[in-house]
Design a protein around this motif. Structure first.
Motif, PDB file in Angstrom:
ATOM      1  N   LEU A 122       0.814  -1.205   0.000  1.00 42.40           N
ATOM      2  CA  LEU A 122       0.000   0.000   0.000  1.00 42.40           C
ATOM      3  C   LEU A 122       0.851   1.260   0.000  1.00 42.40           C
ATOM      4  O   LEU A 122       0.521   2.242  -0.661  1.00 42.40           O
ATOM      5  CB  LEU A 122      -0.955  -0.012   1.189  1.00 42.40           C
ATOM      6  CG  LEU A 122      -1.972  -1.158   1.207  1.00 42.40           C
ATOM      7  CD1 LEU A 122      -2.879  -1.048   2.424  1.00 42.40           C
ATOM      8  CD2 LEU A 122      -2.795  -1.172  -0.072  1.00 42.40           C
ATOM      9  N   ILE A 123       1.923   1.236   0.778  1.00 42.90           N
ATOM     10  CA  ILE A 123       2.840   2.383   0.804  1.00 42.90           C
ATOM     11  C   ILE A 123       4.178   1.934   1.354  1.00 42.90           C
ATOM     12  O   ILE A 123       4.248   1.077   2.246  1.00 42.90           O
ATOM     13  CB  ILE A 123       2.269   3.552   1.646  1.00 42.90           C
ATOM     14  CG1 ILE A 123       3.179   4.782   1.552  1.00 42.90           C
ATOM     15  CG2 ILE A 123       2.051   3.139   3.091  1.00 42.90           C
ATOM     16  CD1 ILE A 123       2.595   6.040   2.179  1.00 42.90           C
ATOM     17  N   ASP A 124       5.250   2.496   0.807  1.00 42.87           N
ATOM     18  CA  ASP A 124       6.603   2.241   1.293  1.00 42.87           C
ATOM     19  C   ASP A 124       7.226   3.585   1.630  1.00 42.87           C
ATOM     20  O   ASP A 124       7.205   4.514   0.814  1.00 42.87           O
ATOM     21  CB  ASP A 124       7.434   1.515   0.228  1.00 42.87           C
ATOM     22  CG  ASP A 124       8.701   0.908   0.811  1.00 42.87           C
ATOM     23  OD1 ASP A 124       9.399   1.619   1.572  1.00 42.87           O
ATOM     24  OD2 ASP A 124       8.988  -0.267   0.513  1.00 42.87           O
ATOM     25  N   SER A 125       7.767   3.693   2.830  1.00 42.94           N
ATOM     26  CA  SER A 125       8.294   4.985   3.278  1.00 42.94           C
ATOM     27  C   SER A 125       9.453   5.472   2.410  1.00 42.94           C
ATOM     28  O   SER A 125       9.714   6.679   2.351  1.00 42.94           O
ATOM     29  CB  SER A 125       8.741   4.899   4.746  1.00 42.94           C
ATOM     30  OG  SER A 125       9.836   4.006   4.880  1.00 42.94           O
ATOM     31  N   LYS A 126      10.144   4.563   1.716  1.00 43.48           N
ATOM     32  CA  LYS A 126      11.287   4.973   0.897  1.00 43.48           C
ATOM     33  C   LYS A 126      10.866   5.890  -0.257  1.00 43.48           C
ATOM     34  O   LYS A 126      11.692   6.633  -0.798  1.00 43.48           O
ATOM     35  CB  LYS A 126      12.032   3.754   0.357  1.00 43.48           C
ATOM     36  CG  LYS A 126      11.274   2.944  -0.682  1.00 43.48           C
ATOM     37  CD  LYS A 126      12.071   1.740  -1.121  1.00 43.48           C
ATOM     38  CE  LYS A 126      11.298   0.912  -2.147  1.00 43.48           C
ATOM     39  NZ  LYS A 126      12.041  -0.321  -2.529  1.00 43.48           N
ATOM     40  N   SER A 127       9.591   5.836  -0.620  1.00 41.03           N
ATOM     41  CA  SER A 127       9.108   6.650  -1.738  1.00 41.03           C
ATOM     42  C   SER A 127       8.666   8.039  -1.304  1.00 41.03           C
ATOM     43  O   SER A 127       8.323   8.869  -2.163  1.00 41.03           O
ATOM     44  CB  SER A 127       7.937   5.941  -2.428  1.00 41.03           C
ATOM     45  OG  SER A 127       8.318   4.662  -2.891  1.00 41.03           O
ATOM     46  N   PHE A 128       8.666   8.288   0.007  1.00 38.80           N
ATOM     47  CA  PHE A 128       8.155   9.567   0.503  1.00 38.80           C
ATOM     48  C   PHE A 128       9.108  10.145   1.551  1.00 38.80           C
ATOM     49  O   PHE A 128       9.198   9.624   2.665  1.00 38.80           O
ATOM     50  CB  PHE A 128       6.762   9.382   1.103  1.00 38.80           C
ATOM     51  CG  PHE A 128       5.736   8.914   0.113  1.00 38.80           C
ATOM     52  CD1 PHE A 128       5.041   9.828  -0.678  1.00 38.80           C
ATOM     53  CD2 PHE A 128       5.473   7.560  -0.046  1.00 38.80           C
ATOM     54  CE1 PHE A 128       4.097   9.403  -1.592  1.00 38.80           C
ATOM     55  CE2 PHE A 128       4.538   7.118  -0.965  1.00 38.80           C
ATOM     56  CZ  PHE A 128       3.846   8.049  -1.747  1.00 38.80           C
ATOM     57  N   PRO A 129       9.815  11.215   1.204  1.00 37.74           N
ATOM     58  CA  PRO A 129      10.743  11.833   2.157  1.00 37.74           C
ATOM     59  C   PRO A 129      10.072  12.243   3.463  1.00 37.74           C
ATOM     60  O   PRO A 129      10.725  12.282   4.514  1.00 37.74           O
ATOM     61  CB  PRO A 129      11.250  13.068   1.389  1.00 37.74           C
ATOM     62  CG  PRO A 129      11.018  12.762  -0.051  1.00 37.74           C
ATOM     63  CD  PRO A 129       9.793  11.908  -0.096  1.00 37.74           C
ATOM     64  N   GLN A 130       8.764  12.545   3.396  1.00 34.74           N
ATOM     65  CA  GLN A 130       8.045  12.948   4.611  1.00 34.74           C
ATOM     66  C   GLN A 130       8.046  11.835   5.667  1.00 34.74           C
ATOM     67  O   GLN A 130       7.849  12.090   6.853  1.00 34.74           O
ATOM     68  CB  GLN A 130       6.594  13.317   4.287  1.00 34.74           C
ATOM     69  CG  GLN A 130       6.427  14.383   3.213  1.00 34.74           C
ATOM     70  CD  GLN A 130       6.181  13.782   1.846  1.00 34.74           C
ATOM     71  OE1 GLN A 130       6.885  12.857   1.437  1.00 34.74           O
ATOM     72  NE2 GLN A 130       5.175  14.298   1.144  1.00 34.74           N
ATOM     73  N   LEU A 131       8.242  10.589   5.219  1.00 33.02           N
ATOM     74  CA  LEU A 131       8.195   9.442   6.125  1.00 33.02           C
ATOM     75  C   LEU A 131       9.591   8.884   6.401  1.00 33.02           C
ATOM     76  O   LEU A 131       9.753   7.708   6.741  1.00 33.02           O
ATOM     77  CB  LEU A 131       7.299   8.340   5.539  1.00 33.02           C
ATOM     78  CG  LEU A 131       5.854   8.750   5.226  1.00 33.02           C
ATOM     79  CD1 LEU A 131       5.091   7.581   4.610  1.00 33.02           C
ATOM     80  CD2 LEU A 131       5.143   9.239   6.480  1.00 33.02           C
TER      81      LEU A 131
END
Length: 724
Positions: free
Chosen positions: A79-88
């Protein structure tokens, strides 16, 4: 010839070098060497036959929310991977879905407030568009989606805000929130700690109403704590804390209308000095359920409120000669009849009521306790729950028809079983462990309990522990001189020799409704106990009267006299152990944390002819110092029950100290204040008693952070070696 071969074999074996068994160290325990593998933040989906798990890639330092199929256990999506979002970049702390499960609220960079509460940066993730939108410019609390997923309510600085996903704007719902004065939609300290919830608001199913509790703390006395690690001068943390017999926050119920942007207060009835421990919308969108309980907590009303007219109606009343426990198992069925759990017949069981409050049926019954309610399957008419039916120290998962018939035990292994059900109730993930088996996760069929597939095990840990040759935890029932049968466990050294005499180190908690003698896998303390056993100590634990899962009578015998019967039972249990041929009765010690510290303090004082030493961590030393909700539930107020408070508070028995006593506390304990230990120290000093003590600066009730636990347990270990 055979004799010669056997002799030769014996000689060869005897000549082989003996491989020394490894010894457990505190560095291993607190360094995570015995950590189990698990399924972090496991959540069953509601709209598809799938579940999610929060997975961490420790090497890449990333986290992902992954989707799995219940029937096959196959991963079907990320559903989501933190590596794709600098915010995470700092990871995903927690996540919740919108009702349609197409959006996710993700928390990151969380900052703890008290035991359950925290603020965080929250983001809204759209799983289809794969976009991440920040909810607010500041860290906020407890955001929740509306029924249609178009809006989110959250709390900031004691006020509620309504965020619109389409316009990306927030509207302030309440305006009078003020620190240490007014709180809207979030609980105060004592509600959070003792009623165990933080979000004091709820959306209805139509998404047009928000019910919330308002707390007026204006007249609640303040408590302050000095924080030392804040610069050249200490700073003070000041918060509202109602101690026993003092003024509580004034609570009121309000309903906000999203369409008209108006709020009205709901007059619940002629109540005086009361609590609202739960609110929950029913399946009828304009009907709100409210639980109201009096200050003594022995009279509870379940009220249905008409959101349009504001009219309240009591549909159910629970009374008890001691106290009524709050239930989280209230579940509304399609016709708005409801499931309720109660111990009104002496044991905690499941009941089915019509929406009018008329009893339809007692679903479960027997001299055992329902310990968790998992849900109701509309399709089959089955109720799923966890209970102690086989044994009070075990947990099993069951299904039963709503009429109480056709009960089936779904978990075959003796130990602690807990379930996460698929939305269709055709499968469940069973989390199982016992004192001998580390935690494992398996997929079981909800019809007959047969295993479908293994998911996660801890065989590697089990294999690793073989090198340590750990002693086993032996479960037993002991009978005291007074005739009380009490659950217990004992850990003996692996090389135990019944002809020798061993010191005994007892551990307990003993608080109302608690349990320490239960059949599940090791905690960090268990490894510590095994380490002590490797060094020649016998460790024992006894659940005395007042503890839970053996019926209301056993639990509530301590009402109005906390510390009397529980202390008697620990002293009497120590006397039982002292009569064992392999126990040195002159070398018995006791340890406890929080309520357990209150108990160990009392035991070294009232049982000064039995216990040689005691360790008390973060203890209550006088119930007058503790909070109103917890203390008064079991003791009423100090004004009503002065002797109950004073007769069993250790601070009033310091002159009896003969043995060795170690007193430990964190200076920033917001729960059991360091005041308890400071005044205990002064009482001991004025009684001219020698003792040992340690204060951990800026540490809360858990006393952890960095090397804190390692240093603390080293101190306690050295004290045991020196004094016992």
């Amino acid at each position: 010839m055979k004799y010669i071969k056997r002799s030769l074999l014996f000689f060869l074996l005897a000549a082989m070098p003996v491989v020394a068994q490894q010894k457990i160290t505190l560095e291993q325990i607190w360094g995570g060497a015995f950590r189990t593998q698990g399924m972090d933040d496991l959540q069953a989906m509601k709209n598809t036959n799938e579940y999610t798990v929060l997975n961490a890639n420790r090497n890449a330092r990333t986290m992902s929310i992954d989707l799995y199929d219940f029937a096959t256990l196959n991963k079907v999506g990320n559903l989501i991977d933190s590596k794709s979002f600098p915010q995470l970049k700092d990871g995903i702390d927690s996540y919740t879905f919108s009702p349609d499960e197409k959006k996710i609220l993700i928390a990151t960079q969380s900052e703890q407030i008290f035991r359950h509460s925290f603020v965080a940066d929250f983001y809204i993730y759209d799983t289809a568009a794969k976009t991440l939108t920040k909810l607010a410019d500041v860290k906020v609390q407890e955001p929740t989606f509306s029924a249609d997923g178009t809006k989110v309510v959250y709390s900031n600085s004691n006020n509620l805000y309504l965020y619109d996903l389409a316009s990306k704007t927030a509207k302030q719902i309440t305006t009078d929130g003020k620190k240490n004065s007014i709180i809207n939609g979030i609980t105060d300290w004592v509600y959070e700690e003792e009623f165990a919830f933080v979000r004091a608001y709820d959306w209805n199913s139509a998404g047009d109403k928000i019910a919330f509790i308002r707390f007026d703390e204006t007249e609640v006395p303040e408590f302050s704590m000095d924080m030392f690690n804040t610069g050249l001068y200490p700073s003070q943390y000041v918060f509202k804390y109602p101690k026993a017999g003092e003024k509580n926050a004034l609570v009121s119920l309000h309903i906000y209308d999203v369409k008209t942007n108006t709020t009205k207060e709901i007059k619940l009835g002629n109540y005086n000095d009361y609590y609202i421990p739960r609110i929950k919308w029913t399946n009828e969108a304009q009907t709100l359920s409210v639980q109201v309980i009096n200050r003594h907590q022995n009279n509870l009303d379940l009220i249905f409120v008409d959101a349009n007219s504001g009219t309240p109606k009591i549909v159910l009343n629970e009374k008890d000669k001691a106290y009524v426990d709050i239930t989280d198992n209230l579940t509304f069925l399609a016709d708005n009849s409801f499931i309720w759990t109660s111990e009104k017949d002496g044991y905690n069981h499941i009941y089915h009521y019509a929406k009018t409050g008329k009893l339809i049926n007692q679903v479960t019954r027997g001299n055992w306790e329902v310990t968790a309610y998992y849900g109701f399957d509309n399709k089959t008419g089955n109720v799923f729950y966890q209970s102690t039916e086989i044994s009070s120290i075990n947990r099993d998962v069951y299904r039963v028809s709503l009429n109480g018939k056709n009960k089936v035990r779904l978990t075959p292994n003796a130990g602690t079983n807990a379930a996460t059900f698929s939305p269709k109730f055709d499968y469940f993930i069973n989390t199982f462990s016992s004192a001998k088996e580390p935690t494992n996760y398996t997929l079981l069929n909800a019809k007959d309990g047969k295993q479908v597939k293994a998911i996660v095990n801890n065989d590697a840990l089990k294999s690793k522990l073989m090198d340590f040759s750990l002693p086993e935890k032996e479960f037993m029932v002991i009978t005291t001189e007074k005739g009380h049968q009490l659950n217990a466990w004992m850990i003996k050294p692996k090389d135990f020799d019944a002809t020798k005499k061993y010191p005994v180190f007892m551990y307990q908690y003993s608080g109302p409704g608690s349990q320490q003698v239960n059949n599940e896998w090791n905690s960090a303390d268990d490894y510590w106990f095994m380490m002590l056993a490797q060094q020649g100590y016998i460790i024992a634990c006894v659940d005395g009267r007042g503890t839970g899962f053996r019926g209301a009578e056993f639990k509530k015998v301590t009402y109005k006299e906390l510390g009397k019967y529980e202390v008697e039972d620990q002293i009497d249990a120590a006397k039982v152990f002292g009569k064992y041929a392999y126990v040195d009765a002159s070398r018995i010690g006791i340890f406890g944390w929080s309520y357990g510290g209150f108990m160990s303090s009392n035991c070294i004082l009232k049982g000064n002819d039995v216990f040689k030493m005691a360790i008390a961590v973060a203890p209550v030393t006088n119930w007058r110092f503790y909070d109103s909700v917890y203390t008064e539930r079991y003791m009423q107020t100090p004004q009503e029950n002065a002797s109950g408070y004073d007769d069993n508070s250790p601070i009033n028995h310091v002159s009896k100290l003969n043995g060795s006593y170690l007193l430990i506390h964190g200076s920033a304990d917001d729960n059991v204040h360091v005041q308890n230990t400071m005044l205990m120290i002064e009482a001991l000093v004025q009684a001219n008693k020698q003792f040992d003590w340690a204060i951990y600066p800026d540490k809360n009730h858990g006393i952890y952070g960095g090397k804190t636990r390692l240093q603390l347990y080293t101190k306690m270990t050295n004290f045991i070696k020196e004094k016992l």
